[in-house]
Design a protein around this motif. Structure first.
Motif, PDB file in Angstrom:
ATOM      1  N   ASN A 155       0.841  -1.195   0.000  1.00 14.61           N
ATOM      2  CA  ASN A 155       0.000   0.000   0.000  1.00 14.61           C
ATOM      3  C   ASN A 155       0.879   1.250   0.000  1.00 14.61           C
ATOM      4  OD1 ASN A 155      -2.339   1.565   0.110  1.00 14.61           O
ATOM      5  ND2 ASN A 155      -2.350   1.582   2.348  1.00 14.61           N
ATOM      6  N   LEU A 156       1.672   1.370  -1.065  1.00 16.27           N
ATOM      7  CA  LEU A 156       2.579   2.486  -1.269  1.00 16.27           C
ATOM      8  C   LEU A 156       2.363   3.014  -2.679  1.00 16.27           C
ATOM      9  CD1 LEU A 156       5.741   0.710   0.216  1.00 16.27           C
ATOM     10  CD2 LEU A 156       4.583   2.667   1.278  1.00 16.27           C
ATOM     11  N   GLU A 157       2.959   4.150  -2.989  1.00 17.35           N
ATOM     12  CA  GLU A 157       2.839   4.733  -4.331  1.00 17.35           C
ATOM     13  C   GLU A 157       4.082   4.391  -5.146  1.00 17.35           C
ATOM     14  OE1 GLU A 157       0.310   6.339  -5.739  1.00 17.35           O
ATOM     15  OE2 GLU A 157      -0.913   6.074  -3.926  1.00 17.35           O
ATOM     16  N   TYR A 158       3.878   3.769  -6.311  1.00 17.89           N
ATOM     17  CA  TYR A 158       4.975   3.354  -7.177  1.00 17.89           C
ATOM     18  C   TYR A 158       4.956   4.197  -8.449  1.00 17.89           C
ATOM     19  CZ  TYR A 158       5.204  -0.734  -4.139  1.00 17.89           C
ATOM     20  OH  TYR A 158       5.322  -1.561  -3.055  1.00 17.89           O
ATOM     21  N   VAL A 159       6.116   4.737  -8.798  1.00 18.20           N
ATOM     22  CA  VAL A 159       6.266   5.537 -10.014  1.00 18.20           C
ATOM     23  C   VAL A 159       7.114   4.720 -10.992  1.00 18.20           C
ATOM     24  CG1 VAL A 159       7.087   7.698 -11.018  1.00 18.20           C
ATOM     25  CG2 VAL A 159       6.136   7.675  -8.690  1.00 18.20           C
ATOM     26  N   HIS A 160       6.514   4.315 -12.088  1.00 17.20           N
ATOM     27  CA  HIS A 160       7.176   3.436 -13.052  1.00 17.20           C
ATOM     28  C   HIS A 160       8.389   4.127 -13.689  1.00 17.20           C
ATOM     29  CE1 HIS A 160       7.557   0.423 -16.249  1.00 17.20           C
ATOM     30  NE2 HIS A 160       7.719   1.438 -17.081  1.00 17.20           N
ATOM     31  N   LEU A 161       9.503   3.415 -13.752  1.00 16.29           N
ATOM     32  CA  LEU A 161      10.676   3.903 -14.474  1.00 16.29           C
ATOM     33  C   LEU A 161      10.876   3.117 -15.774  1.00 16.29           C
ATOM     34  CD1 LEU A 161      13.296   4.499 -11.607  1.00 16.29           C
ATOM     35  CD2 LEU A 161      11.546   6.051 -12.499  1.00 16.29           C
ATOM     36  N   TYR A 162      10.983   1.800 -15.670  1.00 21.41           N
ATOM     37  CA  TYR A 162      11.091   0.967 -16.868  1.00 21.41           C
ATOM     38  C   TYR A 162      10.920  -0.497 -16.485  1.00 21.41           C
ATOM     39  CZ  TYR A 162      15.992   0.237 -15.325  1.00 21.41           C
ATOM     40  OH  TYR A 162      17.115  -0.043 -14.596  1.00 21.41           O
ATOM     41  N   ASN A 163      10.637  -1.326 -17.468  1.00 25.49           N
ATOM     42  CA  ASN A 163      10.586  -2.769 -17.291  1.00 25.49           C
ATOM     43  C   ASN A 163      11.893  -3.374 -17.789  1.00 25.49           C
ATOM     44  OD1 ASN A 163       7.937  -2.837 -16.255  1.00 25.49           O
ATOM     45  ND2 ASN A 163       7.080  -2.825 -18.315  1.00 25.49           N
ATOM     46  N   GLU A 164      12.316  -4.445 -17.131  1.00 21.50           N
ATOM     47  CA  GLU A 164      13.570  -5.080 -17.506  1.00 21.50           C
ATOM     48  C   GLU A 164      13.419  -6.597 -17.502  1.00 21.50           C
ATOM     49  OE1 GLU A 164      18.295  -4.862 -16.332  1.00 21.50           O
ATOM     50  OE2 GLU A 164      16.801  -4.360 -14.808  1.00 21.50           O
ATOM     51  N   ARG A 165      13.930  -7.216 -18.550  1.00 21.84           N
ATOM     52  CA  ARG A 165      13.900  -8.672 -18.645  1.00 21.84           C
ATOM     53  C   ARG A 165      15.138  -9.253 -17.967  1.00 21.84           C
ATOM     54  NH1 ARG A 165      12.557  -9.464 -25.036  1.00 21.84           N
ATOM     55  NH2 ARG A 165      12.048 -11.618 -24.462  1.00 21.84           N
ATOM     56  N   LEU A 166      15.000 -10.463 -17.455  1.00 27.79           N
ATOM     57  CA  LEU A 166      16.127 -11.207 -16.917  1.00 27.79           C
ATOM     58  C   LEU A 166      16.597 -12.172 -17.995  1.00 27.79           C
ATOM     59  CD1 LEU A 166      14.768 -11.947 -13.331  1.00 27.79           C
ATOM     60  CD2 LEU A 166      16.051  -9.979 -14.137  1.00 27.79           C
ATOM     61  N   VAL A 167      17.916 -12.250 -18.172  1.00 26.21           N
ATOM     62  CA  VAL A 167      18.474 -13.009 -19.289  1.00 26.21           C
ATOM     63  C   VAL A 167      19.416 -14.095 -18.786  1.00 26.21           C
ATOM     64  CG1 VAL A 167      18.240 -11.110 -20.924  1.00 26.21           C
ATOM     65  CG2 VAL A 167      20.347 -11.317 -19.598  1.00 26.21           C
ATOM     66  N   LEU A 168      19.487 -15.167 -19.559  1.00 23.66           N
ATOM     67  CA  LEU A 168      20.347 -16.294 -19.218  1.00 23.66           C
ATOM     68  C   LEU A 168      21.689 -16.143 -19.918  1.00 23.66           C
ATOM     69  CD1 LEU A 168      19.505 -20.003 -18.868  1.00 23.66           C
ATOM     70  CD2 LEU A 168      21.338 -19.383 -20.452  1.00 23.66           C
ATOM     71  N   GLY A 169      22.772 -16.375 -19.170  1.00 23.95           N
ATOM     72  CA  GLY A 169      24.116 -16.297 -19.730  1.00 23.95           C
ATOM     73  C   GLY A 169      24.825 -17.629 -19.630  1.00 23.95           C
ATOM     74  N   VAL A 170      25.518 -18.013 -20.711  1.00 24.26           N
ATOM     75  CA  VAL A 170      26.283 -19.248 -20.752  1.00 24.26           C
ATOM     76  C   VAL A 170      27.579 -18.968 -21.515  1.00 24.26           C
ATOM     77  CG1 VAL A 170      25.098 -20.059 -22.835  1.00 24.26           C
ATOM     78  CG2 VAL A 170      26.208 -21.717 -21.328  1.00 24.26           C
ATOM     79  N   ASN A 171      28.654 -19.593 -21.092  1.00 16.89           N
ATOM     80  CA  ASN A 171      29.920 -19.385 -21.766  1.00 16.89           C
ATOM     81  C   ASN A 171      29.828 -19.805 -23.237  1.00 16.89           C
ATOM     82  OD1 ASN A 171      32.897 -20.322 -22.553  1.00 16.89           O
ATOM     83  ND2 ASN A 171      33.038 -18.858 -20.856  1.00 16.89           N
ATOM     84  N   ARG A 172      30.508 -19.069 -24.118  1.00 14.00           N
ATOM     85  CA  ARG A 172      30.405 -19.321 -25.556  1.00 14.00           C
ATOM     86  C   ARG A 172      30.999 -20.669 -25.970  1.00 14.00           C
ATOM     87  NH1 ARG A 172      28.296 -15.610 -28.723  1.00 14.00           N
ATOM     88  NH2 ARG A 172      27.961 -13.519 -27.845  1.00 14.00           N
ATOM     89  N   SER A 173      31.770 -21.287 -25.091  1.00 13.61           N
ATOM     90  CA  SER A 173      32.285 -22.624 -25.397  1.00 13.61           C
ATOM     91  C   SER A 173      31.245 -23.717 -25.179  1.00 13.61           C
ATOM     92  CB  SER A 173      33.523 -22.922 -24.531  1.00 13.61           C
ATOM     93  OG  SER A 173      33.160 -22.980 -23.148  1.00 13.61           O
ATOM     94  N   HIS A 174      30.148 -23.383 -24.512  1.00 14.22           N
ATOM     95  CA  HIS A 174      29.112 -24.373 -24.202  1.00 14.22           C
ATOM     96  C   HIS A 174      28.418 -24.812 -25.494  1.00 14.22           C
ATOM     97  CE1 HIS A 174      25.496 -26.154 -22.456  1.00 14.22           C
ATOM     98  NE2 HIS A 174      26.100 -26.115 -21.269  1.00 14.22           N
ATOM     99  N   PRO A 175      28.086 -26.103 -25.619  1.00 13.39           N
ATOM    100  CA  PRO A 175      27.427 -26.591 -26.841  1.00 13.39           C
ATOM    101  C   PRO A 175      26.138 -25.847 -27.185  1.00 13.39           C
ATOM    102  CG  PRO A 175      28.206 -28.430 -25.528  1.00 13.39           C
ATOM    103  CD  PRO A 175      28.436 -27.208 -24.705  1.00 13.39           C
ATOM    104  N   LEU A 176      25.333 -25.489 -26.171  1.00 21.03           N
ATOM    105  CA  LEU A 176      24.085 -24.770 -26.446  1.00 21.03           C
ATOM    106  C   LEU A 176      24.360 -23.354 -26.941  1.00 21.03           C
ATOM    107  CD1 LEU A 176      21.905 -25.947 -23.416  1.00 21.03           C
ATOM    108  CD2 LEU A 176      21.586 -26.548 -25.824  1.00 21.03           C
ATOM    109  N   ALA A 177      25.439 -22.743 -26.451  1.00 19.85           N
ATOM    110  CA  ALA A 177      25.813 -21.414 -26.941  1.00 19.85           C
ATOM    111  C   ALA A 177      26.291 -21.493 -28.379  1.00 19.85           C
ATOM    112  CB  ALA A 177      26.897 -20.811 -26.052  1.00 19.85           C
ATOM    113  N   GLN A 178      27.079 -22.525 -28.680  1.00 16.89           N
ATOM    114  CA  GLN A 178      27.586 -22.680 -30.036  1.00 16.89           C
ATOM    115  C   GLN A 178      26.464 -22.991 -31.016  1.00 16.89           C
ATOM    116  OE1 GLN A 178      30.751 -25.591 -29.834  1.00 16.89           O
ATOM    117  NE2 GLN A 178      32.154 -24.172 -28.811  1.00 16.89           N
ATOM    118  N   LYS A 179      25.448 -23.710 -30.555  1.00 19.04           N
ATOM    119  CA  LYS A 179      24.349 -24.105 -31.435  1.00 19.04           C
ATOM    120  C   LYS A 179      23.326 -22.991 -31.610  1.00 19.04           C
ATOM    121  CE  LYS A 179      20.931 -27.794 -32.138  1.00 19.04           C
ATOM    122  NZ  LYS A 179      20.423 -29.093 -31.635  1.00 19.04           N
ATOM    123  N   TYR A 180      22.978 -22.285 -30.510  1.00 12.43           N
ATOM    124  CA  TYR A 180      21.860 -21.328 -30.549  1.00 12.43           C
ATOM    125  C   TYR A 180      22.275 -19.875 -30.324  1.00 12.43           C
ATOM    126  CZ  TYR A 180      19.052 -25.587 -29.971  1.00 12.43           C
ATOM    127  OH  TYR A 180      18.487 -26.830 -30.136  1.00 12.43           O
ATOM    128  N   GLY A 181      23.493 -19.640 -29.868  1.00 14.00           N
ATOM    129  CA  GLY A 181      23.892 -18.293 -29.492  1.00 14.00           C
ATOM    130  C   GLY A 181      24.067 -17.363 -30.682  1.00 14.00           C
TER     131      GLY A 181
END
Length: 310
Positions: A155-181
């Motif tokens: 029960n407080l007053e909120y003043v919107h600044l911006y929305n931010e997404r959370l992102v997943l990070g994986v080292n570029r040597s990882h197979p999933l990074a090499q395949k989809y990055g």
């Protein structure tokens, strides 16, 4: 009614201890104890149950503290309104903020704020969202910078600044990074979190809003993260991924080390709102509103930056 006594009793109630309250008030323990005894004698009723190591409010004490906080809020609001009426270029703003987002916003906003209000002091209080909410409700903060989901708002007053997404990070040597990055500088691709079941993760600490935001996304992906480390610093998590120690999920604004780390948006799209917040019973001064306007400008800059996908 003695306003100092109101402050004393509220401090004792919040700390649950004469010694800790006296320390926070910069007065002697014996002096504070005498003030409490004097007040209880004048009221002819006990305000605290006393145990060996703790003080607990009686029913009379709960009534006293609630109304004491109301009176202290009225006093603060009165002085703020009078200061605004005479356009006072002085005073203090008690500002709460999360460590990383708050420091980035403050560094961006403060130079312009200090030009307009050079004699207004800003007392900074770093704290997680839950602690800031508690301090705002108790009247200890004038403004806070918080990261919230809609169900977590109070029960407080909120003043919107911006929305931010959370992102997943994986080292570029990882197979999933090499395949989809995507290559550094390209828009982040989207990936399903379930593909990382069994991978080692390092994440922000468990009591944080960030972890509470991520928890249902791991549940939907069908696994509990295999945790190596917990920390309070997102830039540390980014560096750990760059050194191929683990995977992580952090706010997009802290996603760095692009040559070593492949970053992904998630199909479940974890997101939170970055907002300024204040107690509606203690609205900001003119200087406080100016700070909020500058924070909104910072938010618009962040929206443009985040839309570039790095």
């Amino acid at each position: 009614m003695d306003l100092k006594q109101l402050e004393y009793v509220v401090a004792i109630a919040e700390h649950g201890s004469i010694s800790k309250a006296a320390e926070s008030l910069y007065i002697s323990q014996s002096g504070l104890n005498q003030q409490l005894i004097k007040l209880e004698k004048s009221l002819n009723i006990q305000l605290f149950y006393r145990t060996t190591h703790h003080l607990e409010l009686t029913q009379a004490g709960k009534i006293y503290v609630k109304n004491a906080r109301d009176i202290m809020t009225i006093k603060k609001r009165t002085y703020t309104q009078i200061g605004d009426l005479v356009d006072s270029n002085a005073g203090t703003i008690e500002l709460g903020m999360t460590t990383e987002h708050g420091s980035n916003m403050f560094v961006d906003v403060f130079p312009e704020f200090s030009k307009r209000y050079p004699n207004v002091s800003l007392n900074l209080h770093e704290g997680i969202v839950r602690n800031q909410h508690e301090m705002l409700l108790a009247g200890h903060l004038d403004l806070g910078l918080v990261l919230v989901k809609e169900p977590d708002k109070l029960n407080l007053e909120y003043v919107h600044l911006y929305n931010e997404r959370l992102v997943l990070g994986v080292n570029r040597s990882h197979p999933l990074a090499q395949k989809y990055g995507a290559p550094p500088g390209a828009p982040f691709p989207v990936i399903d979190l379930s593909l990382f079941s069994g991978e080692p993760f390092s994440l922000i600490f468990a009591a944080s809003t960030q972890r509470n935001t991520l928890r249902p996304h791991f549940e939907a992906a069908g696994f509990e993260p295999k945790l190596l480390f917990e920390t309070s610093m997102n830039h540390v998590l980014s560096k750990m991924v760059a050194h191929d120690i683990c995977c992580t999920i952090i706010p997009q604004s802290h996603a760095g080390n692009h040559d070593q780390v492949a970053w992904f948006y998630l199909t479940s799209n974890p997101v939170w709102e970055v907002a300024m917040v204040y107690n509606k019973n203690n609205p900001p001064s003119k200087a406080g509103w100016y700070f909020i306007r500058l924070a909104q400008e910072h938010g618009r800059k962040m929206e443009r930056l985040l839309s570039r996908h790095y």
